[in-house]
Motif scaffolding. Sequence first.
Motif, PDB file in Angstrom:
ATOM      1  N   GLU A 182      57.355   7.879  25.717  1.00 41.76           N
ATOM      2  CA  GLU A 182      55.259   8.316  25.939  1.00 41.76           C
ATOM      3  C   GLU A 182      55.225   7.959  26.821  1.00 41.76           C
ATOM      4  OE1 GLU A 182      53.110   7.830  22.547  1.00 41.76           O
ATOM      5  OE2 GLU A 182      54.318   8.428  20.653  1.00 41.76           O
ATOM      6  N   GLU A 183      55.983   6.545  27.076  1.00 41.54           N
ATOM      7  CA  GLU A 183      55.375   6.180  28.864  1.00 41.54           C
ATOM      8  C   GLU A 183      55.431   7.242  29.609  1.00 41.54           C
ATOM      9  OE1 GLU A 183      56.121   1.778  28.936  1.00 41.54           O
ATOM     10  OE2 GLU A 183      54.770   1.456  27.060  1.00 41.54           O
ATOM     11  N   ARG A 184      57.080   7.717  29.593  1.00 42.10           N
ATOM     12  CA  ARG A 184      56.979   8.505  30.916  1.00 42.10           C
ATOM     13  C   ARG A 184      56.634  10.028  31.031  1.00 42.10           C
ATOM     14  NH1 ARG A 184      64.497  10.023  30.773  1.00 42.10           N
ATOM     15  NH2 ARG A 184      64.279  11.270  33.064  1.00 42.10           N
ATOM     16  N   PHE A 185      56.739   9.564  29.382  1.00 40.61           N
ATOM     17  CA  PHE A 185      56.035  11.402  29.637  1.00 40.61           C
ATOM     18  C   PHE A 185      54.798  11.193  30.366  1.00 40.61           C
ATOM     19  CE2 PHE A 185      53.053  13.314  26.217  1.00 40.61           C
ATOM     20  CZ  PHE A 185      52.978  14.535  26.732  1.00 40.61           C
ATOM     21  N   ALA A 186      54.107  10.288  29.672  1.00 40.04           N
ATOM     22  CA  ALA A 186      52.447  10.449  30.475  1.00 40.04           C
ATOM     23  C   ALA A 186      53.052  10.207  31.816  1.00 40.04           C
ATOM     24  CB  ALA A 186      52.146   9.069  29.497  1.00 40.04           C
ATOM     25  N   SER A 187      53.577   9.181  32.100  1.00 46.37           N
ATOM     26  CA  SER A 187      53.787   9.635  33.494  1.00 46.37           C
ATOM     27  C   SER A 187      54.064  11.003  34.429  1.00 46.37           C
ATOM     28  CB  SER A 187      54.694   8.352  34.532  1.00 46.37           C
ATOM     29  OG  SER A 187      55.747   8.928  33.849  1.00 46.37           O
TER      30      SER A 187
END
Length: 231
Positions: free
Chosen positions: A27-32
């Motif tokens: 999810e963090e990768r997606f948001a970035s």
Amino acid sequence: MRRDLSIIAFDADDTLWQNEQFFRLTEERFASLLADYADTSDLTERLHRAEMRNLGQYGFGIKGFTLSMIETAIEVTAGRVPASVIKELIDAGQSMLCHPVHLLPHAEEVVRNVATDHRVLLITKGDLLDQERKLAQSGLGDLFDGVEIVSDKTPAVYQDIFARHGVASDAVLMAGNSMRSDVMPVLETGGWAVHVPHDLTWTYERTDTPADATRLRVIDHLGRLPGMLRR
């Protein structure tokens, strides 16, 4: 606690091995990747809504999560998401499907201990191939008298499992980290449940602990289960 419990059943993800932390990292990768289009809280909320919409079509698991990320990326960019971002999201999903299994503390020793006096089942939901992969890599497969991989955990699903294993619901105890999936539906069947909270729990799996559930116990880690059963 009944002394004539016949079966002790275990959840898998975030009860025996880590799972949610890999979703959070992705999810963090997606948001970035989509930071130029929306802030993190908005992206997280939109992704969650997409997952909820898609549960009926994709079910639980990494594949549905990956498709929901792609759908959300198309939505927040009004269809202008670069192909390179779509590829990175697919790569992220594939990476999750290949991630090594990390057992949680006490998992193996507890299953071995409990198996000396009870039949033990693994009852988990999600993608069949991925759950089979994780079980094989966990090294725990041979410890279970039965493995049930289901699309969802409902009272009817649990009752069917218990019936096929030849026991009444009140002779079964289910241990797991999800109040929504591992505890409440088992209590509804008349069975026993042990809630083993995990530091990271998907929003979908959260619900209030019932105040008057006499068949429910809560322990702070899985290592306390054998002692609780003896008491």
